[in-house]
Design a protein around this motif. Structure first.
Motif, PDB file in Angstrom:
ATOM      1  N   THR A   1       0.820  -1.209   0.000  1.00  0.00           N
ATOM      2  CA  THR A   1       0.000   0.000   0.000  1.00  0.00           C
ATOM      3  C   THR A   1       0.855   1.261   0.000  1.00  0.00           C
ATOM      4  N   ASN A   2       2.036   1.206   0.560  1.00  0.00           N
ATOM      5  CA  ASN A   2       2.925   2.356   0.617  1.00  0.00           C
ATOM      6  C   ASN A   2       4.134   2.090  -0.274  1.00  0.00           C
ATOM      7  N   ASN A   3       3.934   2.247  -1.595  1.00  0.00           N
ATOM      8  CA  ASN A   3       5.005   1.952  -2.544  1.00  0.00           C
ATOM      9  C   ASN A   3       6.108   2.995  -2.445  1.00  0.00           C
ATOM     10  N   PRO A   4       7.346   2.567  -2.671  1.00  0.00           N
ATOM     11  CA  PRO A   4       8.450   3.527  -2.621  1.00  0.00           C
ATOM     12  C   PRO A   4       8.351   4.533  -3.768  1.00  0.00           C
ATOM     13  N   SER A   5       8.949   5.674  -3.557  1.00  0.00           N
ATOM     14  CA  SER A   5       8.932   6.733  -4.566  1.00  0.00           C
ATOM     15  C   SER A   5       9.867   6.377  -5.719  1.00  0.00           C
ATOM     16  N   ALA A   6       9.698   7.076  -6.821  1.00  0.00           N
ATOM     17  CA  ALA A   6      10.610   6.915  -7.951  1.00  0.00           C
ATOM     18  C   ALA A   6      12.032   7.261  -7.528  1.00  0.00           C
ATOM     19  N   GLU A   7      12.173   8.255  -6.651  1.00  0.00           N
ATOM     20  CA  GLU A   7      13.501   8.634  -6.156  1.00  0.00           C
ATOM     21  C   GLU A   7      14.144   7.485  -5.377  1.00  0.00           C
ATOM     22  N   SER A   8      13.352   6.772  -4.600  1.00  0.00           N
ATOM     23  CA  SER A   8      13.874   5.645  -3.838  1.00  0.00           C
ATOM     24  C   SER A   8      14.326   4.524  -4.775  1.00  0.00           C
ATOM     25  N   ILE A   9      13.550   4.265  -5.812  1.00  0.00           N
ATOM     26  CA  ILE A   9      13.930   3.249  -6.798  1.00  0.00           C
ATOM     27  C   ILE A   9      15.196   3.690  -7.528  1.00  0.00           C
ATOM     28  N   ASN A  10      15.261   4.970  -7.899  1.00  0.00           N
ATOM     29  CA  ASN A  10      16.466   5.491  -8.563  1.00  0.00           C
ATOM     30  C   ASN A  10      17.684   5.378  -7.662  1.00  0.00           C
ATOM     31  N   GLU A  11      17.498   5.622  -6.371  1.00  0.00           N
ATOM     32  CA  GLU A  11      18.607   5.484  -5.423  1.00  0.00           C
ATOM     33  C   GLU A  11      19.129   4.050  -5.432  1.00  0.00           C
ATOM     34  N   TRP A  12      18.205   3.085  -5.416  1.00  0.00           N
ATOM     35  CA  TRP A  12      18.609   1.678  -5.478  1.00  0.00           C
ATOM     36  C   TRP A  12      19.461   1.433  -6.724  1.00  0.00           C
TER      37      TRP A  12
ATOM     38  N   THR B   1      22.962   3.042  -6.482  1.00  0.00           N
ATOM     39  CA  THR B   1      23.906   2.608  -5.451  1.00  0.00           C
ATOM     40  C   THR B   1      24.154   1.099  -5.417  1.00  0.00           C
ATOM     41  N   LYS B   2      23.387   0.319  -6.141  1.00  0.00           N
ATOM     42  CA  LYS B   2      23.555  -1.141  -6.115  1.00  0.00           C
ATOM     43  C   LYS B   2      24.081  -1.634  -7.452  1.00  0.00           C
ATOM     44  N   ARG B   3      25.022  -2.530  -7.384  1.00  0.00           N
ATOM     45  CA  ARG B   3      25.641  -3.051  -8.599  1.00  0.00           C
ATOM     46  C   ARG B   3      24.807  -4.147  -9.250  1.00  0.00           C
ATOM     47  N   PHE B   4      24.232  -5.015  -8.440  1.00  0.00           N
ATOM     48  CA  PHE B   4      23.468  -6.144  -8.967  1.00  0.00           C
ATOM     49  C   PHE B   4      21.990  -5.937  -8.663  1.00  0.00           C
ATOM     50  N   GLY B   5      21.147  -6.310  -9.596  1.00  0.00           N
ATOM     51  CA  GLY B   5      19.708  -6.181  -9.433  1.00  0.00           C
ATOM     52  C   GLY B   5      19.231  -4.799  -9.827  1.00  0.00           C
ATOM     53  N   ARG B   6      18.353  -4.745 -10.795  1.00  0.00           N
ATOM     54  CA  ARG B   6      17.773  -3.457 -11.181  1.00  0.00           C
ATOM     55  C   ARG B   6      16.336  -3.422 -10.692  1.00  0.00           C
TER      56      ARG B   6
ATOM     57  N   ILE C   1      20.990 -12.184  -1.757  1.00  0.00           N
ATOM     58  CA  ILE C   1      21.395 -10.928  -1.116  1.00  0.00           C
ATOM     59  C   ILE C   1      20.632  -9.755  -1.712  1.00  0.00           C
ATOM     60  N   VAL C   2      20.544  -9.708  -3.052  1.00  0.00           N
ATOM     61  CA  VAL C   2      19.809  -8.625  -3.730  1.00  0.00           C
ATOM     62  C   VAL C   2      18.373  -8.590  -3.240  1.00  0.00           C
ATOM     63  N   LEU C   3      17.728  -9.731  -3.192  1.00  0.00           N
ATOM     64  CA  LEU C   3      16.326  -9.807  -2.785  1.00  0.00           C
ATOM     65  C   LEU C   3      16.139  -9.308  -1.350  1.00  0.00           C
ATOM     66  N   GLN C   4      16.982  -9.754  -0.449  1.00  0.00           N
ATOM     67  CA  GLN C   4      16.882  -9.323   0.946  1.00  0.00           C
ATOM     68  C   GLN C   4      17.152  -7.828   1.092  1.00  0.00           C
ATOM     69  N   GLN C   5      18.182  -7.332   0.409  1.00  0.00           N
ATOM     70  CA  GLN C   5      18.505  -5.909   0.500  1.00  0.00           C
ATOM     71  C   GLN C   5      17.412  -5.043  -0.116  1.00  0.00           C
ATOM     72  N   PHE C   6      16.823  -5.499  -1.214  1.00  0.00           N
ATOM     73  CA  PHE C   6      15.756  -4.718  -1.839  1.00  0.00           C
ATOM     74  C   PHE C   6      14.531  -4.666  -0.931  1.00  0.00           C
ATOM     75  N   ALA C   7      14.183  -5.787  -0.323  1.00  0.00           N
ATOM     76  CA  ALA C   7      13.046  -5.806   0.607  1.00  0.00           C
ATOM     77  C   ALA C   7      13.274  -4.818   1.753  1.00  0.00           C
ATOM     78  N   GLN C   8      14.483  -4.766   2.255  1.00  0.00           N
ATOM     79  CA  GLN C   8      14.815  -3.784   3.297  1.00  0.00           C
ATOM     80  C   GLN C   8      14.725  -2.358   2.750  1.00  0.00           C
ATOM     81  N   HIS C   9      15.228  -2.157   1.547  1.00  0.00           N
ATOM     82  CA  HIS C   9      15.259  -0.844   0.939  1.00  0.00           C
ATOM     83  C   HIS C   9      13.846  -0.251   0.798  1.00  0.00           C
ATOM     84  N   ILE C  10      12.883  -1.107   0.481  1.00  0.00           N
ATOM     85  CA  ILE C  10      11.506  -0.611   0.293  1.00  0.00           C
ATOM     86  C   ILE C  10      10.657  -0.792   1.557  1.00  0.00           C
ATOM     87  N   ASN C  11      11.317  -1.122   2.666  1.00  0.00           N
ATOM     88  CA  ASN C  11      10.626  -1.317   3.955  1.00  0.00           C
ATOM     89  C   ASN C  11       9.543  -2.377   3.882  1.00  0.00           C
ATOM     90  N   TRP C  12       9.876  -3.500   3.281  1.00  0.00           N
ATOM     91  CA  TRP C  12       8.921  -4.607   3.134  1.00  0.00           C
ATOM     92  C   TRP C  12       8.793  -5.363   4.415  1.00  0.00           C
TER      93      TRP C  12
END
Length: 160
Positions: free
Chosen positions: A95-106, A109-114, A149-160
């Motif tokens: 319900t609370n999707n991350p902003s475009a800026e948050s996705i752009n930050e990912w 700053t991250k080498r693997f996983g788009r 690792i990518v999956l876990q870090q992304f879930a954290q990044h979007i506060n899942w």
């Protein structure tokens, strides 16, 4: 005499490498593409639970999860069920999707996983890999470990 010693050393090394005495330099199989069942076996041996199905194009598709995070492995450029590329994919609906800026930050700053947001604003993360040209099972295991690792870090990044 020196040439004979060098020749003997080379022959001994070759014999050892071929496993005539002990050891085997070619212990791992080389893959020139991977099938769904082969990928499923590797993931299962790594502790992932998997379900092998087919996608709409008839190519293999693996459904799996890691620590409650669902993901899929898609297969591309397949001939006789041996595929040249795979894609790890996970979609997040919240319900609370991350902003475009948050996705752009990912993505910055991250080498693997788009990451991206779909038309509904839901978050997605993907990681593509070629599995052709002589890759080892260890390489494929490393890809799956990196994806975890990518999956876990992304879930954290979007506060899942």
């Amino acid at each position: 005499m020196r040439q004979v010693k060098t020749h003997f050393t080379i022959m001994l090394a070759l014999a050892l490498c071929l496993g005539l005495f002990s050891g085997n330099c070619f212990a791992q199989s080389m893959y020139d593409g991977i099938s769904g069942p082969e990928m499923q076996r590797i993931l299962n041996n790594m502790g992932f639970s998997t379900e092998l199905t087919r996608d709409d194009a008839g190519d293999p598709l693996i459904n799996s999860s890691e620590d409650g995070l669902n993901f899929q492995v898609y297969f591309y450029n397949c001939t006789n069920d041996v595929c040249e590329a795979i894609q790890f994919y996970s979609g997040f609906t919240q319900t609370n999707n991350p902003s475009a800026e948050s996705i752009n930050e990912w993505n910055t700053t991250k080498r693997f996983g788009r990451a991206y947001r779909n038309n509904n604003g839901d978050s997605r993360v993907e990681m593509d890999a070629l599995v052709t040209g002589g890759v080892t099972e260890q390489h494929i295991r490393n890809l799956a470990s990196t994806w975890k690792i990518v999956l876990q870090q992304f879930a954290q990044h979007i506060n899942w």
